[in-house]
Structures are given as structure tokens and as C-alpha cells.
Design an enzyme around this catalytic site. Sequence first.
Site, PDB file in Angstrom:
ATOM      1  N   TYR A 176     -60.137 -31.746  -7.444  1.00 53.40           N
ATOM      2  CA  TYR A 176     -60.900 -31.099  -6.374  1.00 53.40           C
ATOM      3  C   TYR A 176     -60.666 -31.800  -5.035  1.00 53.40           C
ATOM      4  CZ  TYR A 176     -63.311 -29.016 -10.398  1.00 53.40           C
ATOM      5  OH  TYR A 176     -63.602 -28.368 -11.564  1.00 53.40           O
TER       6      TYR A 176
HETATM    7  C1  LIG Z   1     -60.030 -30.799 -14.837  1.00 53.73           C
HETATM    8  C2  LIG Z   1     -58.824 -30.137 -15.460  1.00 53.73           C
HETATM    9  C3  LIG Z   1     -59.013 -28.634 -15.513  1.00 53.73           C
HETATM   10  C4  LIG Z   1     -57.600 -30.444 -14.573  1.00 53.73           C
HETATM   11  O1  LIG Z   1     -56.438 -29.868 -15.152  1.00 53.73           O
HETATM   12  P1  LIG Z   1     -55.079 -30.723 -15.301  1.00 53.73           P
HETATM   13  O2  LIG Z   1     -54.011 -29.771 -15.604  1.00 53.73           O
HETATM   14  O3  LIG Z   1     -55.365 -31.848 -16.218  1.00 53.73           O
HETATM   15  O4  LIG Z   1     -54.995 -31.388 -13.858  1.00 53.73           O
HETATM   16  P2  LIG Z   1     -54.060 -31.197 -12.627  1.00 53.73           P
HETATM   17  O5  LIG Z   1     -53.490 -29.843 -12.488  1.00 53.73           O
HETATM   18  O6  LIG Z   1     -54.869 -31.721 -11.516  1.00 53.73           O
HETATM   19  O7  LIG Z   1     -52.924 -32.187 -12.995  1.00 53.73           O
HETATM   20  C5  LIG Z   1     -52.594 -33.076 -12.025  1.00 53.73           C
HETATM   21  C6  LIG Z   1     -52.170 -34.336 -12.636  1.00 53.73           C
HETATM   22  O8  LIG Z   1     -50.880 -34.078 -13.163  1.00 53.73           O
HETATM   23  C7  LIG Z   1     -49.933 -34.853 -12.456  1.00 53.73           C
HETATM   24  N1  LIG Z   1     -48.778 -33.951 -12.268  1.00 53.73           N
HETATM   25  C8  LIG Z   1     -47.657 -34.055 -12.959  1.00 53.73           C
HETATM   26  N2  LIG Z   1     -46.809 -33.085 -12.600  1.00 53.73           N
HETATM   27  C9  LIG Z   1     -47.439 -32.327 -11.681  1.00 53.73           C
HETATM   28  C10 LIG Z   1     -47.075 -31.186 -10.935  1.00 53.73           C
HETATM   29  N3  LIG Z   1     -45.905 -30.598 -11.063  1.00 53.73           N
HETATM   30  N4  LIG Z   1     -47.981 -30.692 -10.067  1.00 53.73           N
HETATM   31  C11 LIG Z   1     -49.189 -31.261  -9.927  1.00 53.73           C
HETATM   32  N5  LIG Z   1     -49.561 -32.357 -10.630  1.00 53.73           N
HETATM   33  C12 LIG Z   1     -48.686 -32.888 -11.489  1.00 53.73           C
HETATM   34  C13 LIG Z   1     -50.612 -35.299 -11.203  1.00 53.73           C
HETATM   35  O9  LIG Z   1     -50.133 -36.545 -10.799  1.00 53.73           O
HETATM   36  C14 LIG Z   1     -52.064 -35.392 -11.625  1.00 53.73           C
HETATM   37  O10 LIG Z   1     -52.326 -36.613 -12.282  1.00 53.73           O
HETATM   38  P3  LIG Z   1     -53.796 -37.297 -12.227  1.00 53.73           P
HETATM   39  O11 LIG Z   1     -54.829 -36.288 -12.614  1.00 53.73           O
HETATM   40  O12 LIG Z   1     -53.690 -38.376 -13.232  1.00 53.73           O
HETATM   41  O13 LIG Z   1     -54.010 -37.757 -10.836  1.00 53.73           O
HETATM   42  C15 LIG Z   1     -58.532 -30.688 -16.897  1.00 53.73           C
HETATM   43  O14 LIG Z   1     -58.254 -32.052 -16.816  1.00 53.73           O
HETATM   44  C16 LIG Z   1     -59.670 -30.421 -17.865  1.00 53.73           C
HETATM   45  O15 LIG Z   1     -59.708 -29.369 -18.505  1.00 53.73           O
HETATM   46  N6  LIG Z   1     -60.571 -31.418 -18.008  1.00 53.73           N
HETATM   47  C17 LIG Z   1     -61.677 -31.311 -18.946  1.00 53.73           C
HETATM   48  C18 LIG Z   1     -62.599 -30.171 -18.608  1.00 53.73           C
HETATM   49  C19 LIG Z   1     -63.166 -30.313 -17.232  1.00 53.73           C
HETATM   50  O16 LIG Z   1     -63.568 -31.384 -16.802  1.00 53.73           O
HETATM   51  N7  LIG Z   1     -63.217 -29.179 -16.503  1.00 53.73           N
HETATM   52  C20 LIG Z   1     -63.806 -29.126 -15.205  1.00 53.73           C
HETATM   53  C21 LIG Z   1     -65.268 -29.049 -15.365  1.00 53.73           C
HETATM   54  S1  LIG Z   1     -66.091 -29.005 -13.827  1.00 53.73           S
END
Ligand SMILES: CC(C)(COP(=O)(O)OP(=O)(O)OC[C@H]1O[C@@H](n2cnc3c(N)ncnc32)[C@H](O)[C@@H]1OP(=O)(O)O)[C@@H](O)C(=O)NCCC(=O)NCCS
Length: 191
Positions: free
Chosen positions: A157
Site C-alpha cells: 500500500y
Molecule cells: C498483501 C498481498 C496481497 C500482497 O501480494 P504479493 O503478491 O505478495 O505482493 P506484491 O505484489 O506487493 O509483491 C511485491 C513483492 O514482490 C517483489 N517483486 C518481485 N518481482 C516483482 C515484480 N515484477 N513487480 C513487483 N514486485 C516484485 C517486490 O520486491 C515485493 O517484495 P516485498 O513485499 O518483500 O517488499 C499478499 O501478500 C497477501 O495475500 N497477504 C496475506 C493476505 C493479506 O494480508 N491481504 C491484505 C489484507 S488487508
Amino acid sequence: MTAVPPRVERFVDLSQDDLRARLPEALSLYVTAMRYPAGTAEQRAPMWLAHMLRVGWRCVAALDQNDTMIGIAYGYRGAAGQWWHEQVRRGVVERTGVEAANHWLDDYFELTEVHVRPTAQGRGVGEALLRRLLARVPAGKVLLSTPEGPSRAWRLYHRLGFADVLRDYRFTGDPRPFGVLGRTLPLDEER
Ligand SMILES: CC(C)(COP(=O)(O)OP(=O)(O)OC[C@H]1O[C@@H](n2cnc3c(N)ncnc32)[C@H](O)[C@@H]1OP(=O)(O)O)[C@@H](O)C(=O)NCCC(=O)NCCS
């Protein structure tokens, strides 16, 4: 042997019928991502079905090469009378005043859910889902709530330019502290 992480084959928009047909799969993804007990899925089903009927509801999903859902995000236009809207309004009025509440809680999209399967997290899937979901939202702002604490969700976020609207906020009936975050739309414009 190390399991091969799932790979996104395509991102799709889901209609109400699409999500209804895939609801057990979507809720299982949600429960796994949130690390909630399995029974939570059944409890949440009526709420997800009701959310679909709200004005401005939009849903996007990430599918792998086998058409398995590995990510989902949805939201709708927030409006007075909705439980979440009234809870956030109460908090903003108490902490920042009526003017701030009127600003944030007018013409906004509530980002209700975003989840990625744990084996597919950390590779940009969540960000891509949010960019797709929010790209054509007919609202001037987006608001969301998320449990406090360092998490991948918070990093995501903040990377997308969300700012604090409320911190350490308690919703009625939930002892956990939450952050409420928001930003103006579209995403690619400066806030
Ligand atoms: C929160 C959530 C939806 C984020 O989804 P995600 O796919 O893991 O996260 P992102 O798209 O932000 O991935 C970015 C990460 O990938 C990395 N990355 C690798 N390749 C990437 C690319 N091509 N583009 C963007 N990021 C990349 C980034 O460095 C980043 O790493 P970091 O999070 O360690 O800083 C997921 O982690 C999740 O489902 N969490 C549990 C449930 C939850 O908390 N949901 C939200 C409730 S409010």
C-alpha cells in the site's frame, strides 16, 4: 523436492456470475492467505455474495496455467449506511473532525479484499491485481483497512502511495488495531 511456485498465466476481470461459480475456490484462497481457520470461509460466503450486489463492485483475479486462482481482489463504491463506512466515519470524525470525514468518505471506492496464495506472494501479483482493479474505478479516491503491524500488505500500500487516514483504530467487535489508508485516484497521478 522443492515445489515449483505457481506462475500467473493471466489476469482476468470476474463478473458476479464468475465469482459466484468460483466462490469456494476464492474463499479458500482468502482463508489460506489470511491464515484464518478453515471454517471462516463458510462464514464469509454470505458477505462476499452481498458485496457483489453493491454499486460499483469490481473483481479481478490472477489465474495460473491450470486456471487455478492464485490471487483475487475486489471492492465497490463506499456509501453512507454501509457498516465499514459508518465505522470509519466515526473514527475520522473523532480523531480529525467532520471536514476530514466529509473529504475522505465522499466519492470513494472501498478496496475490500486483496489476497494472493502464499506460494505466489512476493513476486508482484498483489500489485498487479490492485493496478488492474483500480484502473477503471469510477471514484476519486480509494480507501481500505488493514491490521496494524509490518506486513507485505503495508509495504504494498505504501509503494502505491496510500497515506494514513486512521492508525491504531478499533472496529466494533474486533480487538485488533487497524490502519485505514487512502489515496486519490487514478494511481499514476500524484496525490
Ligand atoms: C498483501 C498481498 C496481497 C500482497 O501480494 P504479493 O503478491 O505478495 O505482493 P506484491 O505484489 O506487493 O509483491 C511485491 C513483492 O514482490 C517483489 N517483486 C518481485 N518481482 C516483482 C515484480 N515484477 N513487480 C513487483 N514486485 C516484485 C517486490 O520486491 C515485493 O517484495 P516485498 O513485499 O518483500 O517488499 C499478499 O501478500 C497477501 O495475500 N497477504 C496475506 C493476505 C493479506 O494480508 N491481504 C491484505 C489484507 S488487508
